[in-house]
Scaffold this motif. Structure first.
Motif, short mmCIF file in Angstrom:
data_model
loop_
_atom_site.label_atom_id
_atom_site.label_comp_id
_atom_site.label_asym_id
_atom_site.label_seq_id
_atom_site.Cartn_x
_atom_site.Cartn_y
_atom_site.Cartn_z
N ASP A 199 0.84 -1.19 0.00
CA ASP A 199 0.00 0.00 0.00
C ASP A 199 0.88 1.25 0.00
OD1 ASP A 199 0.75 0.76 2.71
OD2 ASP A 199 -0.58 -0.83 3.42
N ASP A 201 1.49 3.72 2.07
CA ASP A 201 2.29 4.01 3.26
C ASP A 201 3.51 3.11 3.34
OD1 ASP A 201 0.62 6.04 4.03
OD2 ASP A 201 -0.54 4.81 5.44
N ASN A 202 3.30 1.81 3.13
CA ASN A 202 4.43 0.88 3.18
C ASN A 202 5.38 1.10 2.01
OD1 ASN A 202 4.30 -1.04 5.48
ND2 ASN A 202 2.26 -1.46 4.68
N SER A 203 4.84 1.48 0.86
CA SER A 203 5.69 1.77 -0.29
C SER A 203 6.64 2.92 0.01
CB SER A 203 4.82 2.13 -1.51
OG SER A 203 4.06 1.02 -1.93
#
Length: 248
Positions: A199, A201-203
């Motif tokens: 997602d 944010d994690n990217s």
């Protein structure tokens, strides 16, 4: 500075050129060079056509393009999984076209590779997944332990060293993959769609790690289709289109 990147930190900041720019002088040291490279598969499909790329140590390069355009093939050429049909691929001043066996294995130790699908060993903990690379290369237990903690700290997983992959989120699993790729302090890091399963944010968290490694001196090449992420990072970009490299 963390031990994980201490070797790379001594390298110089540099400049990238590709087939759309003037070819640099031969006296300039480079981490990556493609010289008139064509890659054609058995079906007769040419993925790359007479492409040139010049990348000095310390650059951060995004490689974009549609699915099947040749982004992954480009990275495979750089770590020797594929060989060019024509032309030369030179990494860290070594011509991959003439490297075989142990000589190719030694070069690959200087390349950290991050995959989209993580490629973790399910039965091993985070720490075990990271140190397996060092164990295979014959590092002593003392040296392995010296490298492990700062590497896990850099990717934000020090407290999850004893967890197994199925206990982690997708973003955490990708960060394990990054830790495994960098624990041997490679000067070149190749990441093939590392945020493709994550997602936003994690990217962004993953990309911040790559940018930190680059700030320490490592050369980083990331393939991605995430245009928003590319714009946010503001690094040099080339696009693979119709078998050619186009600077964006």
């Amino acid at each position: 500075m963390p031990a994980v990147v201490s070797k790379a930190a001594t390298e110089k900041s540099v400049h990238l050129q590709d087939s759309d720019t003037q070819q640099p002088s031969t006296s300039a040291a480079a981490m990556v060079q493609l010289r008139s490279v064509t890659k054609t598969y058995a079906q007769g499909n040419s993925v790359l056509l007479d492409v040139n790329l010049y990348l000095k140590q310390g650059e951060f390069l995004f490689v974009t393009g549609s699915s099947g355009s040749g982004k992954s093939t480009l990275l495979k050429l750089l770590y020797g999984q594929e060989i060019p049909t024509q032309g030369e691929v030179i990494v860290d001043q070594c011509n991959l076209g003439v490297l075989r066996g142990d000589r190719l294995s030694l070069l690959r130790r200087r390349i950290g590779i991050v995959f989209q699908d993580y490629k973790l060993i399910p039965q091993r903990t985070v720490a075990e997944n990271v140190i397996v690379v060092l164990q295979a290369q014959g590092y002593t237990r003392k040296e392995i332990q010296r490298r492990l903690e700062p590497t896990l700290k850099l990717v934000g997983l020090l407290k999850k060293a004893d967890c197994f992959p199925d206990q982690l989120s997708g973003g955490e699993q990708q960060r394990v993959g990054i830790a495994r790729a960098i624990v041997g302090t490679p000067p070149l890091i190749l990441a093939d769609e590392p945020t493709g399963n994550l997602d936003p944010d994690n990217s962004w968290q993953v990309m911040q790690i790559f940018q930190k490694l680059n700030s320490f001196g490592a050369t980083v090449i990331v393939t991605t289709h995430d245009e928003q992420l590319v714009r946010r990072c503001n690094h040099r970009v080339i696009q693979v289109r119709n078998g050619q490299l186009h600077q964006i």
